[in-house]
Write a protein that holds these residues in place. Structure first.
Motif, mmCIF file in Angstrom:
data_model
loop_
_atom_site.group_PDB
_atom_site.id
_atom_site.type_symbol
_atom_site.label_atom_id
_atom_site.label_comp_id
_atom_site.label_asym_id
_atom_site.label_seq_id
_atom_site.Cartn_x
_atom_site.Cartn_y
_atom_site.Cartn_z
ATOM 1 N N VAL A 189 -7.793 30.726 8.358
ATOM 2 C CA VAL A 189 -8.992 30.931 9.175
ATOM 3 C C VAL A 189 -9.456 32.377 9.120
ATOM 4 C CG1 VAL A 189 -9.927 30.785 11.522
ATOM 5 C CG2 VAL A 189 -8.336 29.037 10.698
ATOM 6 N N LEU A 190 -8.520 33.322 9.185
ATOM 7 C CA LEU A 190 -8.855 34.741 9.206
ATOM 8 C C LEU A 190 -8.632 35.364 7.835
ATOM 9 C CD1 LEU A 190 -7.112 35.770 12.560
ATOM 10 C CD2 LEU A 190 -9.512 35.156 12.210
ATOM 11 N N GLY A 191 -9.415 36.380 7.534
ATOM 12 C CA GLY A 191 -9.293 37.082 6.265
ATOM 13 C C GLY A 191 -10.137 36.435 5.182
ATOM 14 N N GLU A 234 -11.498 28.417 -1.986
ATOM 15 C CA GLU A 234 -12.729 27.838 -1.420
ATOM 16 C C GLU A 234 -13.110 28.595 -0.154
ATOM 17 O OE1 GLU A 234 -12.413 23.567 -1.152
ATOM 18 O OE2 GLU A 234 -12.440 23.355 -3.340
ATOM 19 N N THR A 235 -13.597 29.809 -0.357
ATOM 20 C CA THR A 235 -13.925 30.685 0.773
ATOM 21 C C THR A 235 -15.062 30.127 1.626
ATOM 22 O OG1 THR A 235 -15.384 31.983 -0.655
ATOM 23 C CG2 THR A 235 -13.103 32.722 -0.442
ATOM 24 N N TRP A 236 -15.846 29.210 1.064
ATOM 25 C CA TRP A 236 -16.962 28.632 1.818
ATOM 26 C C TRP A 236 -16.472 27.908 3.068
ATOM 27 C CZ3 TRP A 236 -16.999 23.481 2.895
ATOM 28 C CH2 TRP A 236 -16.246 22.631 2.077
ATOM 29 N N ARG A 237 -15.241 27.435 3.032
ATOM 30 C CA ARG A 237 -14.715 26.730 4.205
ATOM 31 C C ARG A 237 -14.617 27.677 5.400
ATOM 32 N NH1 ARG A 237 -12.616 21.659 2.932
ATOM 33 N NH2 ARG A 237 -12.625 21.261 0.684
ATOM 34 N N ARG A 238 -14.137 28.891 5.193
ATOM 35 C CA ARG A 238 -14.069 29.862 6.287
ATOM 36 C C ARG A 238 -15.458 30.305 6.712
ATOM 37 N NH1 ARG A 238 -9.582 30.517 3.569
ATOM 38 N NH2 ARG A 238 -10.464 31.731 1.871
ATOM 39 N N GLU A 239 -16.342 30.479 5.737
ATOM 40 C CA GLU A 239 -17.705 30.894 6.067
ATOM 41 C C GLU A 239 -18.416 29.836 6.911
ATOM 42 O OE1 GLU A 239 -19.272 31.511 2.192
ATOM 43 O OE2 GLU A 239 -18.048 33.302 1.803
ATOM 44 N N ARG A 243 -8.405 23.666 30.923
ATOM 45 C CA ARG A 243 -9.575 23.876 30.075
ATOM 46 C C ARG A 243 -9.778 22.719 29.103
ATOM 47 N NH1 ARG A 243 -6.541 28.913 27.702
ATOM 48 N NH2 ARG A 243 -6.177 28.964 29.934
ATOM 49 N N LEU A 244 -10.955 22.694 28.519
ATOM 50 C CA LEU A 244 -11.214 21.856 27.352
ATOM 51 C C LEU A 244 -10.950 22.716 26.133
ATOM 52 C CD1 LEU A 244 -14.612 20.297 28.462
ATOM 53 C CD2 LEU A 244 -12.356 19.234 28.616
ATOM 54 N N ARG A 245 -10.093 22.236 25.243
ATOM 55 C CA ARG A 245 -9.781 23.011 24.037
ATOM 56 C C ARG A 245 -10.579 22.410 22.875
ATOM 57 N NH1 ARG A 245 -5.939 22.834 19.730
ATOM 58 N NH2 ARG A 245 -5.158 24.888 19.110
ATOM 59 N N VAL A 246 -11.722 23.010 22.617
ATOM 60 C CA VAL A 246 -12.588 22.569 21.526
ATOM 61 C C VAL A 246 -12.126 23.268 20.256
ATOM 62 C CG1 VAL A 246 -14.947 22.454 20.666
ATOM 63 C CG2 VAL A 246 -14.510 22.328 23.135
ATOM 64 N N THR A 247 -11.812 22.492 19.226
ATOM 65 C CA THR A 247 -11.413 23.087 17.951
ATOM 66 C C THR A 247 -12.337 22.594 16.845
ATOM 67 O OG1 THR A 247 -9.765 21.341 17.592
ATOM 68 C CG2 THR A 247 -9.006 23.377 18.601
ATOM 69 N N PHE A 248 -12.632 23.502 15.926
ATOM 70 C CA PHE A 248 -13.591 23.217 14.862
ATOM 71 C C PHE A 248 -12.916 23.130 13.503
ATOM 72 C CE2 PHE A 248 -16.232 24.936 18.215
ATOM 73 C CZ PHE A 248 -17.301 24.042 18.210
ATOM 74 N N SER A 249 -13.547 22.388 12.633
ATOM 75 C CA SER A 249 -13.103 22.220 11.257
ATOM 76 C C SER A 249 -14.280 22.480 10.330
ATOM 77 C CB SER A 249 -12.577 20.797 11.037
ATOM 78 O OG SER A 249 -12.409 20.516 9.663
#
Length: 386
Positions: free
Chosen positions: A211-213, A289-294, A360-366
């Protein structure tokens, strides 16, 4: 049996009344953005599959081909006859990925943290951990039998005071990305304090890798730190990597001592070789596949902007973990259930996973989400939290 040791009914009733009762849901089919849950399709906003690799065709194909070659089970622990060429190749590639001399595979992230901490410190040592660390890190500190203390969340001054108070050999332990808040450890400060006080430093970057970098190197790449500034680095393979298992990366001597002393490595069956082969493919995709992080960052930015317009109480996170603070546990469950009825699966996170009063609601993205998924979720949140 209704009396004595096995009388759990009152405990279960109390948990239910407090909004702390947990239930499993049954999914049918592969992990993805659209899941079949209890017989109906919902949009999934609670997975840690941050890059959408869990059902990637190349990863799946690699797993199938490796199963034909290696079979299903690994047969034994790594130190007996369970360490295959697939495991060995993955360890070498993970070492190169993290810029470290070696890496060591564990069957789960929980087992990695238990094994590493208890192998490196003992009765005459101390362990200092961030108060909001993952349960596996906290349990590892307790299991080690070292003097165990927690410092205030992200408070380097409190950590420094505790380092001054502990003259014995000390290990500092922290999450890289905190799994329930989504915020980052102040890694430069932790690294500096560890060096100043000649302490060890273990960073669990389970939620940062991928996710980072720019190349998915996680929090260490994000802050641009050198290898010797973060000597012990742990990552899991079941999140952004999309597979299963965990690893620890570090010096040659570190890995050797873990092979000798980490009980959760020595006495555990190795993960299937087919999983290792699939992970080798996901590791390549994660880096190239850097587009995934972008795309992930674009989705996060859109969600945060929309949530703030609605007056939702967000936390200080720019990672794929976007908690919406509710406070009361029963209300968090109620909102989660209402979202499910509208076709969105968002987990309600309650104590003891988070401090009391911070449900809390833990919303996570993909990276597999689209903007319309984000907009639809925001619209649903506006309705159920009005």
């Amino acid at each position: 049996m209704s009396t004595g040791f096995y009388d759990f009914a009152d405990q279960l009733t109390q948990l239910n009344q407090q909004g702390l009762y947990r239930q499993r849901r049954v999914i049918d089919g592969p992990q993805g953005i659209l899941l079949q849950v209890d017989g109906r399709q919902v949009v999934n906003f609670c997975s840690n599959d941050y890059l959408g690799l869990a059902n990637h065709p190349e990863v799946v194909a690699g797993f199938k081909q490796a199963a034909d070659r290696y079979g299903v089970g690994s047969g034994s622990a790594h130190l007996i006859c369970g360490h295959s060429s697939a495991h060995h190749a993955l360890e070498e590639e993970l070492a190169a990925f993290t810029g470290r001399a070696r890496a060591l595979l564990f069957s789960t992230g929980y087992m990695a943290n238990l094994g590493v901490i208890s192998a490196l410190v003992g009765r005459n040592d101390s362990v200092l951990e961030d108060r909001l660390n993952h349960a596996s890190l906290l349990d590892g500190g307790l299991l080690s039998r070292a003097q165990f203390k927690r410092f205030r969340h992200l408070d380097s001054l409190d950590l420094q005071a505790q380092l001054l108070a502990h003259t014995q050999r000390t290990l500092i332990v922290s999450d890289g990305v905190f799994s329930m808040d989504g915020d980052l450890a102040d890694l430069p400060a932790l690294a500096k304090l560890a060096q100043q006080h000649q302490a060890g430093l273990l960073i669990d970057d389970a939620h940062g890798f991928g996710v980072l970098g720019h190349k998915g190197g996680g929090i260490v790449e994000h802050f641009g730190l050198a290898v010797d500034e973060v000597p012990i680095l742990m990552g899991t393979l079941g999140k952004a990597f999309g597979t299963f298992g965990a690893f620890v990366a570090g010096s040659d001597d570190l890995i050797e001592i873990l092979i000798q002393k980490a009980r959760s490595y020595v006495f555990t069956t190795a993960l299937p070789a087919a999983v290792a082969e699939a992970t080798r493919i996901s590791l390549r995709l994660l880096q190239t596949e850097t587009w995934r992080r972008e795309k992930l960052q674009s989705l996060i930015a859109r969600f945060r902007a929309g949530a703030q317009q609605q007056g939702l109480q967000l936390m200080n996170s720019f990672t794929a973990i976007q908690p919406v603070l509710v406070g009361d546990s029963r209300q968090a469950v109620s909102v989660s259930q209402a979202l499910m009825r509208q076709g969105f699966w968002v987990s309600a996170i309650r104590p003891p996973t988070v401090p009391s009063g911070t449900a809390r609601l833990r919303v996570t993205f993909s990276a597999e989400h689209d903007m319309q998924h984000v907009d639809a979720l925001l619209e649903a949140l506006g309705k159920v939290m009005a």
